[in-house]
Write a protein that holds these residues in place. Sequence first.
Motif, PDB file in Angstrom:
ATOM      1  N   HIS A 455       0.808  -1.194   0.000  1.00 30.43           N
ATOM      2  CA  HIS A 455       0.000   0.000   0.000  1.00 30.43           C
ATOM      3  C   HIS A 455       0.857   1.266   0.000  1.00 30.43           C
ATOM      4  CE1 HIS A 455      -2.841   2.935   2.043  1.00 30.43           C
ATOM      5  NE2 HIS A 455      -3.304   2.750   0.813  1.00 30.43           N
ATOM      6  N   ASN A 458       2.674   1.653  -3.319  1.00 35.40           N
ATOM      7  CA  ASN A 458       1.823   1.978  -4.461  1.00 35.40           C
ATOM      8  C   ASN A 458       1.718   3.486  -4.743  1.00 35.40           C
ATOM      9  OD1 ASN A 458       1.139  -0.286  -5.800  1.00 35.40           O
ATOM     10  ND2 ASN A 458      -0.603  -0.781  -4.493  1.00 35.40           N
ATOM     11  N   THR A 462       2.742   5.061  -8.133  1.00 39.14           N
ATOM     12  CA  THR A 462       1.765   5.774  -8.956  1.00 39.14           C
ATOM     13  C   THR A 462       2.352   7.093  -9.509  1.00 39.14           C
ATOM     14  OG1 THR A 462       0.068   4.894  -7.522  1.00 39.14           O
ATOM     15  CG2 THR A 462      -0.575   6.704  -8.974  1.00 39.14           C
ATOM     16  N   LEU A 465       5.147   6.301 -12.057  1.00 41.28           N
ATOM     17  CA  LEU A 465       4.616   5.773 -13.303  1.00 41.28           C
ATOM     18  C   LEU A 465       3.951   6.884 -14.134  1.00 41.28           C
ATOM     19  CD1 LEU A 465       4.523   3.015 -14.658  1.00 41.28           C
ATOM     20  CD2 LEU A 465       2.231   2.703 -13.716  1.00 41.28           C
ATOM     21  N   ILE A 466       3.086   7.660 -13.414  1.00 43.70           N
ATOM     22  CA  ILE A 466       2.396   8.737 -14.151  1.00 43.70           C
ATOM     23  C   ILE A 466       3.397   9.746 -14.727  1.00 43.70           C
ATOM     24  CG2 ILE A 466       0.889  10.760 -13.882  1.00 43.70           C
ATOM     25  CD1 ILE A 466      -0.743   9.040 -11.925  1.00 43.70           C
ATOM     26  N   ASN A 467       4.345  10.152 -13.901  1.00 41.86           N
ATOM     27  CA  ASN A 467       5.292  11.171 -14.344  1.00 41.86           C
ATOM     28  C   ASN A 467       6.207  10.686 -15.445  1.00 41.86           C
ATOM     29  OD1 ASN A 467       4.753  13.666 -12.803  1.00 41.86           O
ATOM     30  ND2 ASN A 467       4.928  12.208 -11.090  1.00 41.86           N
ATOM     31  N   LEU A 470       4.169  10.874 -18.413  1.00 47.41           N
ATOM     32  CA  LEU A 470       3.967  12.275 -18.821  1.00 47.41           C
ATOM     33  C   LEU A 470       5.211  12.797 -19.537  1.00 47.41           C
ATOM     34  CD1 LEU A 470       2.024  13.765 -15.780  1.00 47.41           C
ATOM     35  CD2 LEU A 470       1.150  13.109 -18.029  1.00 47.41           C
TER      36      LEU A 470
ATOM     37  N   VAL B  18       0.816  12.049  -5.247  1.00 50.97           N
ATOM     38  CA  VAL B  18      -0.187  11.354  -6.045  1.00 50.97           C
ATOM     39  C   VAL B  18      -1.158  12.382  -6.628  1.00 50.97           C
ATOM     40  CG1 VAL B  18      -2.067   9.683  -5.985  1.00 50.97           C
ATOM     41  CG2 VAL B  18       0.039   9.229  -4.731  1.00 50.97           C
ATOM     42  N   SER B  21       0.560  14.262  -9.401  1.00 51.01           N
ATOM     43  CA  SER B  21       0.771  13.463 -10.606  1.00 51.01           C
ATOM     44  C   SER B  21      -0.527  13.310 -11.376  1.00 51.01           C
ATOM     45  CB  SER B  21       1.298  12.073 -10.239  1.00 51.01           C
ATOM     46  OG  SER B  21       2.505  12.187  -9.527  1.00 51.01           O
ATOM     47  N   ILE B  22      -1.615  12.994 -10.636  1.00 54.26           N
ATOM     48  CA  ILE B  22      -2.904  12.794 -11.304  1.00 54.26           C
ATOM     49  C   ILE B  22      -3.342  14.099 -11.993  1.00 54.26           C
ATOM     50  CG2 ILE B  22      -5.365  12.325 -10.920  1.00 54.26           C
ATOM     51  CD1 ILE B  22      -4.507  10.406  -8.678  1.00 54.26           C
ATOM     52  N   ALA B  25      -1.442  14.639 -15.131  1.00 51.24           N
ATOM     53  CA  ALA B  25      -1.893  13.751 -16.190  1.00 51.24           C
ATOM     54  C   ALA B  25      -3.202  14.214 -16.795  1.00 51.24           C
ATOM     55  CB  ALA B  25      -2.049  12.320 -15.632  1.00 51.24           C
ATOM     56  N   THR B  85      -7.293   3.245  -4.921  1.00 52.44           N
ATOM     57  CA  THR B  85      -6.670   2.751  -3.693  1.00 52.44           C
ATOM     58  C   THR B  85      -5.409   1.989  -4.023  1.00 52.44           C
ATOM     59  OG1 THR B  85      -6.970   1.446  -1.700  1.00 52.44           O
ATOM     60  CG2 THR B  85      -7.994   0.608  -3.671  1.00 52.44           C
ATOM     61  N   GLY B  86      -4.504   1.977  -3.074  1.00 49.25           N
ATOM     62  CA  GLY B  86      -3.255   1.215  -3.212  1.00 49.25           C
ATOM     63  C   GLY B  86      -3.455  -0.212  -2.692  1.00 49.25           C
ATOM     64  N   TYR B  87      -4.614  -0.489  -2.092  1.00 48.95           N
ATOM     65  CA  TYR B  87      -4.813  -1.823  -1.517  1.00 48.95           C
ATOM     66  C   TYR B  87      -6.247  -2.231  -1.732  1.00 48.95           C
ATOM     67  CZ  TYR B  87      -4.708  -5.558   1.935  1.00 48.95           C
ATOM     68  OH  TYR B  87      -4.785  -6.766   2.546  1.00 48.95           O
ATOM     69  N   LYS B 107      -4.105   1.462  -7.709  1.00 48.65           N
ATOM     70  CA  LYS B 107      -2.776   2.053  -7.894  1.00 48.65           C
ATOM     71  C   LYS B 107      -1.796   0.943  -8.114  1.00 48.65           C
ATOM     72  CE  LYS B 107      -3.530   5.831  -4.592  1.00 48.65           C
ATOM     73  NZ  LYS B 107      -3.167   6.289  -3.249  1.00 48.65           N
ATOM     74  N   PRO B 108      -0.672   1.110  -8.822  1.00 43.80           N
ATOM     75  CA  PRO B 108      -0.451   2.292  -9.677  1.00 43.80           C
ATOM     76  C   PRO B 108      -1.126   2.080 -11.028  1.00 43.80           C
ATOM     77  CG  PRO B 108       1.455   0.845  -9.697  1.00 43.80           C
ATOM     78  CD  PRO B 108       0.450   0.185  -8.851  1.00 43.80           C
ATOM     79  N   PHE B 109      -1.290   3.166 -11.710  1.00 38.61           N
ATOM     80  CA  PHE B 109      -1.967   3.052 -13.009  1.00 38.61           C
ATOM     81  C   PHE B 109      -1.258   3.940 -14.004  1.00 38.61           C
ATOM     82  CE2 PHE B 109      -4.203   5.683  -9.961  1.00 38.61           C
ATOM     83  CZ  PHE B 109      -4.035   6.946 -10.491  1.00 38.61           C
ATOM     84  N   LEU B 110      -1.465   3.645 -15.274  1.00 37.48           N
ATOM     85  CA  LEU B 110      -0.862   4.443 -16.338  1.00 37.48           C
ATOM     86  C   LEU B 110      -1.718   5.678 -16.569  1.00 37.48           C
ATOM     87  CD1 LEU B 110      -0.011   1.580 -18.851  1.00 37.48           C
ATOM     88  CD2 LEU B 110       1.557   2.787 -17.292  1.00 37.48           C
ATOM     89  N   PRO B 111      -1.111   6.796 -17.017  1.00 38.07           N
ATOM     90  CA  PRO B 111      -1.909   7.995 -17.293  1.00 38.07           C
ATOM     91  C   PRO B 111      -3.012   7.692 -18.285  1.00 38.07           C
ATOM     92  CG  PRO B 111       0.428   8.462 -17.433  1.00 38.07           C
ATOM     93  CD  PRO B 111       0.310   7.004 -17.222  1.00 38.07           C
ATOM     94  N   LEU B 114      -5.992   6.170 -16.631  1.00 40.11           N
ATOM     95  CA  LEU B 114      -6.684   7.196 -15.869  1.00 40.11           C
ATOM     96  C   LEU B 114      -7.545   8.051 -16.797  1.00 40.11           C
ATOM     97  CD1 LEU B 114      -7.003   8.854 -13.175  1.00 40.11           C
ATOM     98  CD2 LEU B 114      -5.067  10.233 -13.986  1.00 40.11           C
ATOM     99  N   ARG B 115      -6.914   8.526 -17.884  1.00 38.73           N
ATOM    100  CA  ARG B 115      -7.625   9.413 -18.814  1.00 38.73           C
ATOM    101  C   ARG B 115      -8.824   8.701 -19.419  1.00 38.73           C
ATOM    102  NH1 ARG B 115      -2.061  10.729 -21.395  1.00 38.73           N
ATOM    103  NH2 ARG B 115      -1.230  12.333 -19.965  1.00 38.73           N
TER     104      ARG B 115
END
Lengths: 673, 134
Positions: A455, A458, A462, A465-467, A470, B18, B21-22, B25, B85-87, B107-111, B114-115
């Motif tokens: 947790h 993650n 996240t 990975l996103i950055n 990007l 987080v 980053s979101i 994105a 969530t991460g869990y 989590k984690p996920f690719l942009p 998400l989009r």
Amino acid sequence: MPMRGIFRRFLDQSLRRKLILSFLAVITMGGVITLIIGTRIEHQTIISLAEAKVRHDLASAWMVYREKLNSIRELVLLSADREFIAEALRTGRPNGVAARLDGIRKEYGLDTLTLADARGRVVVRSRHVEVSGDDQSGDPFIARALNGQVTAGTQIVSPGELIKDGTDLAERAYFEFVPTPMAAERPENHEENGMMLKAAAPVTDEGGALLGVLYGGLLFNRNYDLVDRVKEIVFKGEKHKGHDIGTATLFQNDLRIATNVLDDQGNRAVGTRVSREVNEAVLRRGGLYVGRAFVVTAWYITAYEPIRDIDDRIIGMLYVGMLERPYIELRNRVMATFAGLAGVCALFLLGLLSFVARRITQPLAIMAVAADKIAGGDLTHRLEFGGKDEIGQLAHAFNSMTADLHDAREDLTQWGRTLERRVEERTRQLRETQDHLIRSEKLASLGKMAAGVAHEINNPLTAILINAHLLLERCGDHPPSRESLTLIAEETTRCAQIVSGLLNFARQTPAREALADINDIIERTIQLLEKQAAVRNIQIEKNLDRSLPWVAIDKNKIQQVFSNLAINACEAMPEGGTLWVTSGLSRDGTSLEIIFVDTGVGIPKENIPKLFDPFFTTKNFGTGLGLAVSYGIIRQRGGAIDVRSEVGRGATFTVRIPLESGADKSEQSEDMS
Amino acid sequence: MTDLAKKMILVVDDEPTVCKSIREALLREDYDVDTALGGEDALRLSAKKKYDVFLVDLMMPGISGLDLLKMLKSECPSSRIIMITGYPTMKNTLQAMQTGAYDFLPKPFLPSTLRNLVAKALGGSGDTGSNPAG
């Protein structure tokens, strides 16, 4: 001590012998006692009967005796009244009287008949006329007659008086004593006196004046008329084996003077004497003696009574006796009959007893043998006699006891036989359970930690990975940056996958169970792998039990497990080989067993315990979570995975899935909380 | 015509990186993206502006993601709420979906993921979209 020894020996005998011996003892004792008492009673009865008879016989003898005495008295009395006697006395001329008196004397069998004058002087002695004139007034008989009394009785007569009537009379009276064993001692050795029946009567004239005395007598000595008459009247001449049964004797004092008891030579046993005992009882004490007595040569049942003179002095005895032998023989016969009867009864009883004892002891003996056999281990042995008595009941109880024993032993044997196997089984199960438990706990704590770590990781992942993406989007076609960014993105993705695996492992999402055919799942798993395996020169062989029941399982999860195991097996065979997949029921019939056997490189012994640990891997790729997750899935379903392997000999993975869905609720609920 | 007003998105996560980053994105897609570091912030912002889509982290200190979901559902019934969530556990997922979350993003996920998801949430008509989390 010897009594005790005998008793101990008796106790050691067999039961039957003891019974018989005891009864024999009782019978014998009873018989002996009865015999003794019977003999006594018999003897007493017979003897007392005989004694009563002899007593009666004695009375009869006395009758004969008195009759004789009376006849003498009558004769004397009647003769005294005769005229010629009075005449002779009146005139004092006895001539001719002597002859007439002697005629009377002889006719009536008297030994003496004598006439005396009024002063007691002898006028005529009919037996011996030569002697006369002597004074007889001193004689008590004569004296009483002179007083007018008629007198009769028994008298001891001196030899001086006897001789006056003739020497032959004195000689008849004389006895030398014959030595007699049991007689009393006496100073003299002979007898000179005689014993006489005597009667005297006064002779009177018409006016009643006394003229003289007439007296007569009968000398008993060697005169057997009386005793023989007694014998004849009383005993009627009965004989026993040539001997007279009945005997009679006249005693002068203790001397037999007239008798029909015979001596050894068969002569009359005159001159012998009576036994001391009788002498004492009768002569001294003047009593009646009735009882056994030894008479001359034999035992008799006897009666003695004293003979008294007119002054009541004891001068002799009257005896009657019966030979004892006939009575003894009678008694013996009776006793013999009695004893014979008793013997027959005893024999009969003994036979009966023997039979009864056998009836009692034979079953016991059989039981003893049976008990021996049972003690020796033969519990199938049964007694076969029925009966409703105690022995029958005992036999019945014995049989049911044996049957119970038999069953109990069977059970014990059976139990004992299975015990070892069960102990082994239980031990193995315990060890497995323990292993599983340790593994489960290890997994649970690891899972919790992994969840927390995952947790936390993650969030940064996240962001990275996103950055990274990007940046990739922005950098366009600038190769060096793009390459680096791609690497970052890929590795981050890998990280995310590891974390995802960790989470999967830790999460153990609840199973969605539905009834399914396990073979179906195996087929589907293999189908997915077959092409890939064929490329790597691996053959997959199935051996599936089509009759297996459907079970409640989460198909996807179970497929994941099978897939993991199959892939692992294929990866263990880089040079190719064979994978056998077998399905079936476990030996105890409570679980499905799916077995994966490969011909791969095998697993080193030291690695086997760690196989299911998370992150344990021998491969250069992979997360090391495959087996751990598989294990978790099967445990969740209540089953187990076992491994057997040796290096170079392949490996065998056995998956057990209980038919009953015993899904481990604790693991499930932990996740749900 | 329809795109005259920028779509309003609020990202709620206790992790600033987080959130950032979101936001980055999503900004590429020309959305108006705000961030909040907790439930209180989110509620305050949502009271001022009308957001089309909320991205809410499930595990946050203070007001939990699930509680926030409930509040937002009652205050802004027309908004779509995507849980992050991460869990992700079955329990969380189920609860969130039952409470009315639009979807669920682990989590984690690719942009791009998400989009796509956000576009889907924005593109669908109101609440009637079928639940993809099956």
